[in-house]
Write a protein that holds these residues in place. Structure first.
Motif, PDB file in Angstrom:
ATOM      1  N   LEU A  48       0.829  -1.205   0.000  1.00 17.75           N
ATOM      2  CA  LEU A  48       0.000   0.000   0.000  1.00 17.75           C
ATOM      3  C   LEU A  48       0.868   1.261   0.000  1.00 17.75           C
ATOM      4  O   LEU A  48       0.554   2.246  -0.675  1.00 17.75           O
ATOM      5  CB  LEU A  48      -0.924   0.008   1.219  1.00 17.75           C
ATOM      6  N   ALA A  49       1.956   1.230   0.747  1.00 18.28           N
ATOM      7  CA  ALA A  49       2.836   2.393   0.830  1.00 18.28           C
ATOM      8  C   ALA A  49       3.519   2.685  -0.502  1.00 18.28           C
ATOM      9  O   ALA A  49       3.774   3.845  -0.845  1.00 18.28           O
ATOM     10  CB  ALA A  49       3.885   2.176   1.919  1.00 18.28           C
ATOM     11  N   GLU A  50       3.780   1.636  -1.265  1.00 18.02           N
ATOM     12  CA  GLU A  50       4.493   1.790  -2.535  1.00 18.02           C
ATOM     13  C   GLU A  50       3.561   2.044  -3.712  1.00 18.02           C
ATOM     14  O   GLU A  50       4.022   2.268  -4.833  1.00 18.02           O
ATOM     15  CB  GLU A  50       5.346   0.543  -2.806  1.00 18.02           C
ATOM     16  N   PHE A  51       2.250   1.983  -3.486  1.00 18.68           N
ATOM     17  CA  PHE A  51       1.286   2.175  -4.581  1.00 18.68           C
ATOM     18  C   PHE A  51       1.343   3.617  -5.087  1.00 18.68           C
ATOM     19  O   PHE A  51       1.171   4.569  -4.335  1.00 18.68           O
ATOM     20  CB  PHE A  51      -0.125   1.840  -4.083  1.00 18.68           C
ATOM     21  N   ARG A  52       1.590   3.788  -6.406  1.00 21.65           N
ATOM     22  CA  ARG A  52       1.760   5.134  -6.958  1.00 21.65           C
ATOM     23  C   ARG A  52       0.854   5.407  -8.163  1.00 21.65           C
ATOM     24  O   ARG A  52       0.882   6.505  -8.722  1.00 21.65           O
ATOM     25  CB  ARG A  52       3.217   5.320  -7.410  1.00 21.65           C
ATOM     26  N   ALA A  53       0.066   4.451  -8.584  1.00 21.95           N
ATOM     27  CA  ALA A  53      -0.704   4.596  -9.827  1.00 21.95           C
ATOM     28  C   ALA A  53      -1.711   5.737  -9.776  1.00 21.95           C
ATOM     29  O   ALA A  53      -1.906   6.453 -10.755  1.00 21.95           O
ATOM     30  CB  ALA A  53      -1.421   3.282 -10.147  1.00 21.95           C
TER      31      ALA A  53
END
Length: 214
Positions: free
Chosen positions: A4-9
């Motif tokens: 979740l922390a790395e989600f950038r879309a």
């Protein structure tokens, strides 16, 4: 949490995902608990492992990535698990050749065949148990759908010889058609009802015919 922390879309999508974090975790936890209870005592032999097999004298090969391979120390047997996101993703027909099923569902037979005939001898596995496991907690009744073997839930012995013969024949036909670039579809055997539910309709030349309902 890391995913979740790395989600950038999308920022808005990220906010929505953050609000559903707890429900995601609960779903995953329930699935893992059910899976571990079903296959208690087993160890993990491989996860998302790539396998390939090059049949001698053939100009084609089999390749696939298998979800999970378990090993039961008590029974000294391997169990092939293929995870599905819903019961609908599991083939509705029986998985063995019969008068009603001319072409079997290919996934399990190919996996079992590849594991037994690995090009890398260290990765060869004689698998006598296989099952589909539904990760959707809303369908607890159909969580584990056995395909082969007592450890997966099938008591009677199943002969897959005819199934293997059928998929090997299909593989041979597929390779030959690719060689001569024969991609036509038999109109007498395929119709709109068959095509509209096909997973490959997006790359099929009949897509536009299907969209018109013919």
């Amino acid at each position: 949490d890391a995913a979740l922390a790395e989600f950038r879309a999308s920022y808005l999508a990220k906010l929505l995902l953050d609000t559903t974090r707890n429900s995601f975790f609960a779903e995953i936890e329930a699935t893992v608990k059910t899976f571990c209870a079903k296959y208690k005592g087993c160890t993990v032999d491989a996860v998302e492992e790539e396998y390939d097999y090059y049949p001698e004298g053939k100009d084609y090969y089999f390749s696939g990535r298998i979800d999970c391979l378990l090993y039961s120390p008590d029974s000294a047997e391997f169990i092939l698990i293929d995870f599905k996101s819903s019961t609908r993703a599991i083939h509705k027909d029986i998985f063995y050749v019969s008068d009603d099923v001319e072409i079997p569902d290919m996934q399990m037979p190919i996996y079992l065949y590849m594991l037994e005939n690995q090009s890398d001898k260290k990765k060869r596995r004689k698998v006598e148990n296989a099952a589909f496991f539904n990760v959707n907690t809303s369908d607890e009744k159909n969580r584990n759908v056995p395909y082969l073997g007592e450890l997966s839930g099938i008591k009677e012995e199943v002969d897959l010889e005819k199934t293997n013969e059928a998929f090997l024949k299909c593989a041979e036909t597929f390779a030959e058609n690719l060689k001569v670039q024969k991609f036509d579809v038999d109109d007498k055997r395929q119709d709109y009802n068959v095509c509209r539910s096909c997973a490959y309709k997006a790359v099929c030349r009949r897509t536009f015919t299907v969209s018109r309902g013919k």
